[in-house]
Design an enzyme around this catalytic site. Structure first.
Site, short mmCIF file in Angstrom:
data_model
loop_
_atom_site.label_atom_id
_atom_site.label_comp_id
_atom_site.label_asym_id
_atom_site.label_seq_id
_atom_site.Cartn_x
_atom_site.Cartn_y
_atom_site.Cartn_z
N SER A 182 0.88 -1.23 0.15
CA SER A 182 -0.01 0.00 0.06
C SER A 182 0.83 1.42 0.01
O SER A 182 0.37 2.28 -0.40
CB SER A 182 -0.91 -0.04 1.23
OG SER A 182 -0.24 -0.24 2.56
N HIS A 210 -5.39 -3.37 -2.69
CA HIS A 210 -5.05 -2.31 -3.97
C HIS A 210 -4.94 -2.84 -5.30
O HIS A 210 -4.82 -2.11 -6.44
CB HIS A 210 -3.68 -1.44 -3.59
CG HIS A 210 -4.07 -0.63 -2.17
ND1 HIS A 210 -4.36 0.32 -2.29
CD2 HIS A 210 -3.61 -1.03 -1.03
CE1 HIS A 210 -4.45 0.67 -0.97
NE2 HIS A 210 -3.64 -0.08 -0.15
N LYS A 240 -12.00 0.84 -1.84
CA LYS A 240 -10.83 1.40 -2.60
C LYS A 240 -11.51 1.45 -4.04
O LYS A 240 -12.38 1.93 -4.33
CB LYS A 240 -9.54 0.70 -2.28
CG LYS A 240 -9.10 1.05 -0.88
CD LYS A 240 -7.93 0.22 -0.50
CE LYS A 240 -7.71 0.95 0.97
NZ LYS A 240 -6.92 -0.23 2.03
C1 LIG Z 1 -6.81 -0.25 3.25
C2 LIG Z 1 -6.39 -1.55 3.57
C3 LIG Z 1 -6.62 -2.46 4.44
C4 LIG Z 1 -7.97 -2.05 5.36
O1 LIG Z 1 -9.10 -2.15 4.52
P1 LIG Z 1 -10.49 -0.92 5.08
O2 LIG Z 1 -11.39 -1.79 4.45
O3 LIG Z 1 -9.98 0.37 4.83
O4 LIG Z 1 -10.49 -1.48 6.72
C5 LIG Z 1 -6.12 -3.53 4.66
N1 LIG Z 1 -5.18 -4.11 3.93
C6 LIG Z 1 -4.48 -3.14 3.21
C7 LIG Z 1 -3.32 -3.61 2.44
C8 LIG Z 1 -4.67 -1.77 3.01
O5 LIG Z 1 -4.65 -0.96 1.88
#
Ligand SMILES: *Cc1c(COP(=O)(O)O)cnc(C)c1O
Length: 387
Positions: A182, A210, A240
């Protein structure tokens, strides 16, 4: 009453963070999510959301939500195992599993909860978890919740991972990795991880927060072998690229049943509002037909990398995903650059320690299909002027 000494400790802690440029504060958003937003009263072009396909405020998704709201109301009212599991949740799970090529799926309220749920349900106190050092914080917290031993390997260093696996005496082993990292935007070698998981009889949990919606026609970063493997657990977050909220875990049906029965972050929480699941069903359709969005996004990535290739004062990490980190080094430098960009109407967050290793503070530039070519050019020109 909290003693003043206790409050004073917190105040000192906050002051120390401030002195190290580590204090966090929130900006207030007064618009829908998108490329052009209004933050703290200022109109800006945003290069910091994870809304990679521009679906978060897409009229088609909004219309699907309106329709569902009239049908199912707002609150889920109860946990999934009581009466909270709506037809929309159920249908989304089926559609998601089919789309990513796994036999079954389970919808969680957030990715954070999903990681806690999967990891703590699969391993216990005498198990061992093997984790890439740059994994998302939720995977680190998940290991702690599980009580298993957490062994971390250097970023993408599979030789070190193999030697750790070979030494392990744990009966249950779990390898966990971000699929797309990320803060760096690079990808895990899925088949090589699967080779090790097979050789050492470990589970492999891949967090594709992602990659889902973006990679492989939107189906995410799983390879054909990983799709077919019973030992692979796949996680996509849905706030996302999918533009809504929640997370879906896809795996063998026995794994999914086990999670329904034992994953505490699934069992002991109210189901997410069914209107979100209804919107997610529409989001899946948009992802499936989203090749024009993905082509625009890929063109922005190419444009940005070409535009910054000769720029001094920092460097882009080698990433082909919409996460394009411009590494400048020190926290203060990253903060200064981020502020200067904001003064020009460009919102690009500075990512500092401890989120990233010391000395690698960066601007985390994220691109979206919602950006226009001119938006991306604007950022390239501003970075050149500030260099
Ligand atoms: C954003 C993210 C999460 C958490 O997901 P949410 O739905 O925002 O709680 C978990 N793992 C990774 C790699 C992320 O980037």
């Amino acid at each position: 009453m909290v003693s003043s000494a206790a409050l004073n400790r917190l105040e000192l802690g906050l002051a120390a963070r401030r002195a190290d440029q580590l204090e966090r504060r929130r900006s207030v958003l007064d618009s829908a999510q998108g490329a052009h937003i209004r933050v703290d009263g200022q109109a800006v072009i945003s290069f910091c959301s994870n809304d990679y396909l521009g679906l978060a405020a897409d009229p088609v998704l909004v219309a699907a939500a309106h329709r569902a709201l009239d049908d199912c109301g707002l609150g889920a009212g109860a946990a999934h195992l009581i009466t909270g599991h709506h037809r929309y949740h159920h249908d989304f799970e089926t559609a998601f599993a089919h789309f990513v090529g796994k036999p079954a799926a389970l919808l969680f309220s957030t990715g954070y909860l999903a990681n806690l749920g999967v990891v703590s349900a699969l391993v216990k106190r005498h198990s061992e978890i093997f984790a890439d050092r740059l994994n998302h914080a939720s995977l680190v917290d998940a290991a702690q919740l599980s009580g298993a031993t957490l062994t971390r390997y250097r970023h993408l260093d599979l030789a070190q991972l193999e030697s750790q696996l070979a030494k392990s005496r744990a009966s249950d082993k779990l390898i966990v990795s971000d699929l797309v990292f990320s803060m760096d935007g690079d990808c895990a070698p899925v088949d090589a991880l699967l080779d090790l998981a097979e050789r050492y009889d470990a589970w492999l949990h891949l967090d594709d927060a992602h990659g889902f919606g973006v990679l492989n026609d939107g189906r995410g970063g799983l390879t054909p072998r990983a799709r077919a493997s019973d030992r692979v657990i796949y996680l996509a977050t849905l706030g996302k690229a999918a533009g809504v909220a929640g997370a879906a875990v896809a795996a063998h049906p026995v794994v999914i049943d086990w999670l329904v029965n034992t994953a505490r972050p699934y069992v002991y929480t109210t189901a997410s509002p069914p209107v979100l699941a209804a919107s997610l069903i529409e989001s899946l359709r948009q992802i499936e037909v989203g090749s024009a969005r993905r082509a625009r996004l890929a063109a922005h990535v190419t444009r940005l990398r070409a535009g910054l290739s000769d720029l001094q004062g920092g460097h882009l990490l080698p990433s082909s995903t919409p996460i394009q980190p411009w590494v400048v080094g020190e926290n203060a430098d990253a903060v200064r650059l981020s502020r200067a960009l904001l003064a020009r109407g460009l919102l690009v967050p500075a990512i500092r320690t401890p989120t990233v290793p010391a000395g690698t503070a960066r601007l985390r530039i994220t691109l979206s299909a919602a950006h226009s070519d001119a938006d991306v050019m604007h950022l390239i020109e501003a970075l050149h002027e500030l260099a």
